[in-house]
Design a protein around this motif. Structure first.
Motif, short mmCIF file in Angstrom:
data_model
loop_
_atom_site.label_atom_id
_atom_site.label_comp_id
_atom_site.label_asym_id
_atom_site.label_seq_id
_atom_site.Cartn_x
_atom_site.Cartn_y
_atom_site.Cartn_z
N CYS A 1 12.88 11.89 -15.55
CA CYS A 1 12.71 10.85 -16.56
C CYS A 1 14.03 10.27 -17.02
CB CYS A 1 11.93 11.39 -17.75
SG CYS A 1 10.25 11.90 -17.33
N GLN A 2 15.13 10.90 -16.66
CA GLN A 2 16.43 10.35 -17.04
C GLN A 2 16.92 9.32 -16.05
OE1 GLN A 2 18.73 13.94 -17.39
NE2 GLN A 2 17.89 14.47 -19.39
N GLN A 3 16.20 9.20 -14.92
CA GLN A 3 16.58 8.19 -13.93
C GLN A 3 16.25 6.79 -14.44
OE1 GLN A 3 14.70 9.02 -10.19
NE2 GLN A 3 15.41 11.13 -10.11
N LYS A 4 16.89 5.81 -13.82
CA LYS A 4 16.60 4.42 -14.18
C LYS A 4 15.18 4.08 -13.77
CE LYS A 4 18.49 -0.23 -13.82
NZ LYS A 4 19.53 -1.10 -13.20
N CYS A 5 14.43 3.48 -14.70
CA CYS A 5 13.03 3.18 -14.42
C CYS A 5 12.94 1.84 -13.70
CB CYS A 5 12.23 3.15 -15.73
SG CYS A 5 10.46 2.96 -15.46
N LYS A 6 12.85 1.91 -12.39
CA LYS A 6 12.78 0.66 -11.63
C LYS A 6 11.93 0.89 -10.38
CE LYS A 6 15.55 -3.07 -9.68
NZ LYS A 6 16.91 -3.57 -9.38
N ARG A 7 10.93 0.02 -10.22
CA ARG A 7 10.07 0.09 -9.05
C ARG A 7 10.85 -0.38 -7.83
NH1 ARG A 7 5.73 -3.63 -10.37
NH2 ARG A 7 6.95 -5.23 -9.35
N LYS A 8 10.75 0.35 -6.72
CA LYS A 8 11.50 0.00 -5.53
C LYS A 8 10.56 -0.50 -4.43
CE LYS A 8 15.08 3.47 -6.39
NZ LYS A 8 15.73 4.71 -5.91
N GLY A 9 11.05 -1.43 -3.64
CA GLY A 9 10.30 -1.89 -2.48
C GLY A 9 9.16 -2.84 -2.83
N THR A 10 8.23 -2.97 -1.89
CA THR A 10 7.11 -3.90 -2.02
C THR A 10 5.80 -3.16 -1.78
OG1 THR A 10 7.17 -4.43 0.34
CG2 THR A 10 8.55 -5.79 -1.13
N LEU A 11 4.69 -3.90 -1.93
CA LEU A 11 3.39 -3.32 -1.59
C LEU A 11 3.40 -2.77 -0.17
CD1 LEU A 11 0.81 -5.93 -2.98
CD2 LEU A 11 0.97 -3.55 -3.65
N GLU A 12 3.92 -3.58 0.74
CA GLU A 12 3.91 -3.21 2.15
C GLU A 12 4.74 -1.97 2.43
OE1 GLU A 12 4.47 -6.17 0.94
OE2 GLU A 12 2.93 -7.50 1.75
N SER A 13 5.96 -1.92 1.86
CA SER A 13 6.86 -0.81 2.18
C SER A 13 6.41 0.51 1.54
CB SER A 13 8.29 -1.13 1.72
OG SER A 13 8.36 -1.28 0.31
N TYR B 1 -8.18 1.90 -1.42
CA TYR B 1 -7.63 1.42 -0.16
C TYR B 1 -7.12 2.58 0.70
CZ TYR B 1 -7.98 -3.04 -2.48
OH TYR B 1 -8.47 -4.15 -3.15
N LYS B 2 -6.70 3.63 0.03
CA LYS B 2 -6.20 4.83 0.72
C LYS B 2 -6.52 6.01 -0.19
CE LYS B 2 -2.01 6.37 3.12
NZ LYS B 2 -0.58 6.07 3.31
N GLU B 3 -7.42 6.89 0.24
CA GLU B 3 -7.91 7.94 -0.66
C GLU B 3 -7.12 9.22 -0.58
OE1 GLU B 3 -12.13 10.29 -1.56
OE2 GLU B 3 -12.10 8.45 -0.39
N ASN C 1 -6.20 -5.72 1.29
CA ASN C 1 -7.18 -5.60 2.38
C ASN C 1 -6.50 -5.66 3.75
OD1 ASN C 1 -9.47 -5.32 0.79
ND2 ASN C 1 -9.76 -7.53 0.57
N VAL C 2 -5.47 -6.49 3.87
CA VAL C 2 -4.71 -6.57 5.14
C VAL C 2 -4.05 -5.22 5.42
CG1 VAL C 2 -2.72 -7.65 6.27
CG2 VAL C 2 -4.36 -9.06 5.02
N LEU C 3 -3.43 -4.64 4.37
CA LEU C 3 -2.74 -3.35 4.54
C LEU C 3 -3.73 -2.25 4.91
CD1 LEU C 3 -0.30 -3.52 1.49
CD2 LEU C 3 0.33 -3.58 3.91
N LYS C 4 -4.91 -2.29 4.34
CA LYS C 4 -5.91 -1.27 4.61
C LYS C 4 -6.33 -1.29 6.07
CE LYS C 4 -10.38 0.46 2.99
NZ LYS C 4 -11.52 0.25 2.03
N ASN C 5 -6.35 -2.46 6.66
CA ASN C 5 -6.80 -2.59 8.05
C ASN C 5 -5.69 -2.31 9.08
OD1 ASN C 5 -9.45 -3.29 7.37
ND2 ASN C 5 -8.86 -5.43 7.01
N ARG C 6 -4.45 -2.16 8.56
CA ARG C 6 -3.35 -1.79 9.46
C ARG C 6 -3.28 -0.27 9.58
NH1 ARG C 6 1.73 -5.24 7.14
NH2 ARG C 6 0.99 -7.34 7.65
N GLN C 7 -2.73 0.19 10.65
CA GLN C 7 -2.52 1.62 10.82
C GLN C 7 -1.05 1.94 10.53
OE1 GLN C 7 -3.88 3.20 14.50
NE2 GLN C 7 -6.04 3.05 13.93
N CYS C 8 -0.83 2.97 9.69
CA CYS C 8 0.54 3.34 9.36
C CYS C 8 1.19 4.06 10.54
CB CYS C 8 0.56 4.26 8.13
SG CYS C 8 0.05 3.40 6.62
#
Length: 403
Positions: free
Chosen positions: A285-297, A330-332, A396-403
């Motif tokens: 919790c002492q780290q900087k609170c910042k979301r990294k990357g994108t939905l895709e990444s 989308y991913k359980e 929905n696009v991401l759900k249909n892709r395979q990681c």
């Protein structure tokens, strides 16, 4: 021979139902404005029922046809015990008819609200004065304020609970305590969605779907339940068809903040408590609170991906424990998902209570990991953002892709 159904239709034809009113007597009928015609839009009607002193009001809905909604947000009928600040016995809409509703005193209040878009013929109900000491085995519920106690279905354990009953146990603890509920035996008519006979438990003193802890049926006792505050409401409803053995449950008050103690070696039963958050979360919790990357990444690196509405959010220690009503999965992964009717929900822990900052009542996209108990776990670097309909296509696009 007299055709009773024809007599009943004639009675309804001759009866004129208006918007609300004060009704006194040993028995009577109540109907929505214009019943059995379509009720008008944008109305709020209040009926106040009073039966003789020393009696209670027993209300039974014979017909219910209001605009349907899972949370009864639009058109609905509220039933309260008493005329002013009374406990709400239920909120109803759609075509579901509850079992008999019983007040704690000689007064009951009904309120029907409709919005601009109406649907249906409204409701028709009958009431009668009942002796609280002579209602027999069907009498149940009440206010429980002793430090511990027991509650059970009517007829327990001699025979099945009756059809068409409605029981409400309101448990009240001192302000600095919470309530623990455990079911010793449990057998309620089984249904995949608990649509018929069921037990619902709510945080607080009244029925509120946003504060529902769970909805239970079948023959497996629910897991122990802990309230968030010092009020808990347990509701049991049975419809007019199948019945079962019923249940017996026990409650007790506990300190609001359970001290962390070492379990003695002689203990054979593992206590059911909330798993503490590891100490590393303090440094986290002492780290900087910042979301990294994108939905895709973030999609592939996350154990679970859901969209949902935060319906409860409670601070415990430095973390936030949230209940999320799921919009889409989308991913359980191994995320634990509970289902009541058409509503699915899950538990999520925000390790640092303000990072990311979420608020009750708002919609979010959650991506994170899952702990050993199936709860979603969100750290500051995990991907969480406000959910808008425009995001749905990308997910929905991401759900249909395979990681």
């Amino acid at each position: 021979a007299v055709d009773t159904s024809e007599c009943f239709r004639l009675f309804l034809f001759l009866q004129i139902f208006t918007c609300g009113g004060n009704i006194t007597g040993e028995s009577g009928v109540i109907g929505s404005q214009g019943y059995p015609g379509v009720y008008p839009p944008n109305t709020k009607c209040v009926w106040r029922i009073t039966v003789p002193d020393g009696k209670v009001v027993e209300l039974s809905f014979r017909s219910m046809d209001l605009e349907n909604d899972n949370l009864c947000r639009y058109d609905y009928v509220d039933v309260h015990s008493g005329h002013i600040n009374g406990q709400r016995l239920g909120r109803f809409c759609g075509t579901f008819k509850p079992g008999a509703l019983v007040s704690t005193g000689n007064k009951m209040l009904l309120q029907m609200v409709s919005d601009a878009n109406t649907a249906g013929s409204g409701f028709f109900a009958v009431f009668s004065a009942a002796d609280p000491h002579k209602r027999g085995d069907q009498y149940c519920g009440g206010i429980l304020h002793k430090p511990s106690g027991t509650f059970k279905t009517p007829n327990w354990p001699e025979k099945d609970y009756p059809a068409g009953v409605s029981c409400f146990w309101h448990i009240v603890a001192p302000k600095n305590q919470i309530i623990e509920v455990r079911f010793e035996k449990f057998d309620v008519e089984r249904d995949n969605y608990c649509r018929y006979d069921h037990v619902s438990i709510f945080n607080g003193p009244e029925i509120n779907d946003a504060k529902r802890i769970g909805k239970y049926c079948g023959d497996s006792p629910p897991a122990p339940v802990f309230s968030e505050g010092n009020h808990l409401l347990i509701q049991f409803l049975s419809d007019l068809s199948l019945t079962a053995d019923g249940f017996i449950g026990h409650y007790k008050f506990r300190p609001k903040k359970l001290p962390i103690t070492t379990t003695p070696a002689t203990t054979t039963t593992k206590p059911v408590t909330t798993t503490p958050i590891p100490l590393y979360s303090v440094a986290l919790c002492q780290q900087k609170c910042k979301r990294k990357g994108t939905l895709e990444s973030n999609y592939c690196s996350s154990n679970f991906v859901i969209t949902g509405t935060v319906i409860t959010a409670v601070i415990r220690g430095g973390s936030m424990y949230a209940t999320v009503s799921i919009i889409n999965v989308y991913k359980e992964g191994s995320l634990g998902i509970q289902q009541a009717g058409k509503t699915m929900s899950t538990k999520i822990i925000i390790l640092c209570k303000k990072c990311p900052l979420i608020r009750r009542g708002l919609n979010y996209i959650f991506m994170g990991q899952v702990d050993d108990e199936g709860r979603g776990k969100i750290a500051p670097h995990h991907f969480v953002m406000a959910f808008k309909k425009k995001n749905q296509k990308g997910l929905n696009v991401l759900k249909n892709r395979q990681c």
